[in-house]
Design an enzyme around this catalytic site. Structure first.
Site, PDB file in Angstrom:
ATOM      1  N   LEU A   1       9.232  -9.000  -1.887  1.00  0.00           N
ATOM      2  CA  LEU A   1       9.913  -9.095  -0.604  1.00  0.00           C
ATOM      3  C   LEU A   1       9.399 -10.304   0.168  1.00  0.00           C
ATOM      4  O   LEU A   1       8.205 -10.383   0.487  1.00  0.00           O
ATOM      5  CB  LEU A   1       9.692  -7.825   0.215  1.00  0.00           C
ATOM      6  CG  LEU A   1      10.259  -6.533  -0.380  1.00  0.00           C
ATOM      7  CD1 LEU A   1       9.872  -5.344   0.484  1.00  0.00           C
ATOM      8  CD2 LEU A   1      11.774  -6.629  -0.548  1.00  0.00           C
TER       9      LEU A   1
ATOM     10  N   ASP B   1       7.655   8.618   5.188  1.00  0.00           N
ATOM     11  CA  ASP B   1       6.382   8.051   5.653  1.00  0.00           C
ATOM     12  C   ASP B   1       6.660   6.742   6.383  1.00  0.00           C
ATOM     13  O   ASP B   1       6.032   5.716   6.136  1.00  0.00           O
ATOM     14  CB  ASP B   1       5.448   7.823   4.463  1.00  0.00           C
ATOM     15  CG  ASP B   1       4.000   7.547   4.888  1.00  0.00           C
ATOM     16  OD1 ASP B   1       3.660   7.799   6.061  1.00  0.00           O
ATOM     17  OD2 ASP B   1       3.214   7.065   4.039  1.00  0.00           O
TER      18      ASP B   1
END
Length: 296
Positions: free
Chosen positions: A92, A203
């Site tokens: 990313l 999360d």
């Protein structure tokens, strides 16, 4: 000289690879791999392969559900040559969030939550997975609606952690308070909120989202389940506030319930209990105070 990880990647994906250690996680080793693509790689001993398998499962589930972007899984498995479990994902190229990021994140998360997940309206997941380093139990509820959600949250979230908290030396007052909160769950839904089944990341805090160079929000390190979407929001708020524009965008898709302000602490309790297991120390006290406050 080819390193063991580079050789494992070549066996799995073909082509030569070079790897650079990153040390970006407390739960596994992390690497940047360069070959026919740029990859972010996590490794663990083969005995711990279930952790990485569960993460790959969560990423693939989020990708299939749509709405929010995730890194694509390039490979997940155990390399017989090294005895190493590895999860290789799209690298990313993240940028600092811009002024419109919060709105786009709210829209993306709302699109995820509003989509109908698998499970026929029940709550749970097809497998257990991991919340940080803690095994997260996900046995499906036997029904949907409020009664199904209450049963799931009681047994698979709060009560599931009690034996582990006992083993970790949690104070008796915390264990008592958690049991009392679990017994009192219906009172938190007296506003009429009936949780709908939504696939959640599980999360989602600011360390587990980012902005790609094209401006699109992306999330990672999931602990997925089909749950009440409000449980996701509570985690988003546990360590800070979501970026500007998030709330109006999310609510435009999902609506809002006034009782969420009361349930926020209920859902945050699960994560504080997990942090007490993982890190101990002051988290035991924080969890105790929150559980006792919920009972007032």
């Amino acid at each position: 000289m080819t390193t063991p990880l580079a050789a494992a990647l070549q066996r799995a994906l073909g082509g030569p690879w070079t790897v650079q250690a990153l040390g970006a996680s407390g739960f596994c080793s992390t690497w940047r791999a360069t070959g026919n693509a740029q990859l972010f790689v996590k490794t663990l001993p083969a005995a711990d392969a279930a952790r990485l398998d569960a993460e790959a499962d969560g990423l693939r589930a989020l990708a299939a559900q749509g709405g929010v972007a995730v890194p694509a899984v390039a490979h997940c498995g155990v390399d017989d040559g090294t005895g190493m479990s590895l999860l290789a994902m799209q690298w990313l190229d993240l940028r600092p969030p811009d002024g419109g990021f919060g709105q786009r994140l709210g829209e993306a998360l709302g699109a995820l939550h509003v989509a109908r997940p698998k499970g026929d309206g029940c709550f749970g997941w097809a497998r257990d997975n991991y919340l940080g380093g803690t095994l997260q139990r996900n046995r499906w509820s036997t029904r949907g609606g409020l009664s199904g959600w209450l049963a799931f949250y009681r047994s698979e979230r709060l009560e599931a952690l009690v034996p582990r908290l006992q083993s970790a030396g949690a104070p008796a007052e915390l264990l008592h308070a958690v049991g009392a909160v679990a017994a009192a769950l219906p009172r938190f839904f007296e506003d009429g909120h009936v949780p709908r089944a939504s696939l959640i990341h599980g999360d989602l805090w600011s360390g587990n989202w980012g902005m790609r160079k094209d401006g699109k929000p992306v999330v990672f390190d999931p602990a997925v389940s089909v749950s009440d979407a409000e449980a996701e929001l509570a985690m988003v708020e546990l360590f800070g506030t979501p970026p500007v524009g998030f709330w109006p965008a999310w609510q435009a898709v999902m609506g809002a319930h006034a009782g969420y302000a009361r349930r926020r602490g209920l859902y945050q309790l699960y994560h504080l209990l997990n942090h007490a297991l993982l890190f101990g120390g002051a988290y035991f006290g924080q969890a105790t105070m929150l559980a006792q406050r919920l009972l007032r």
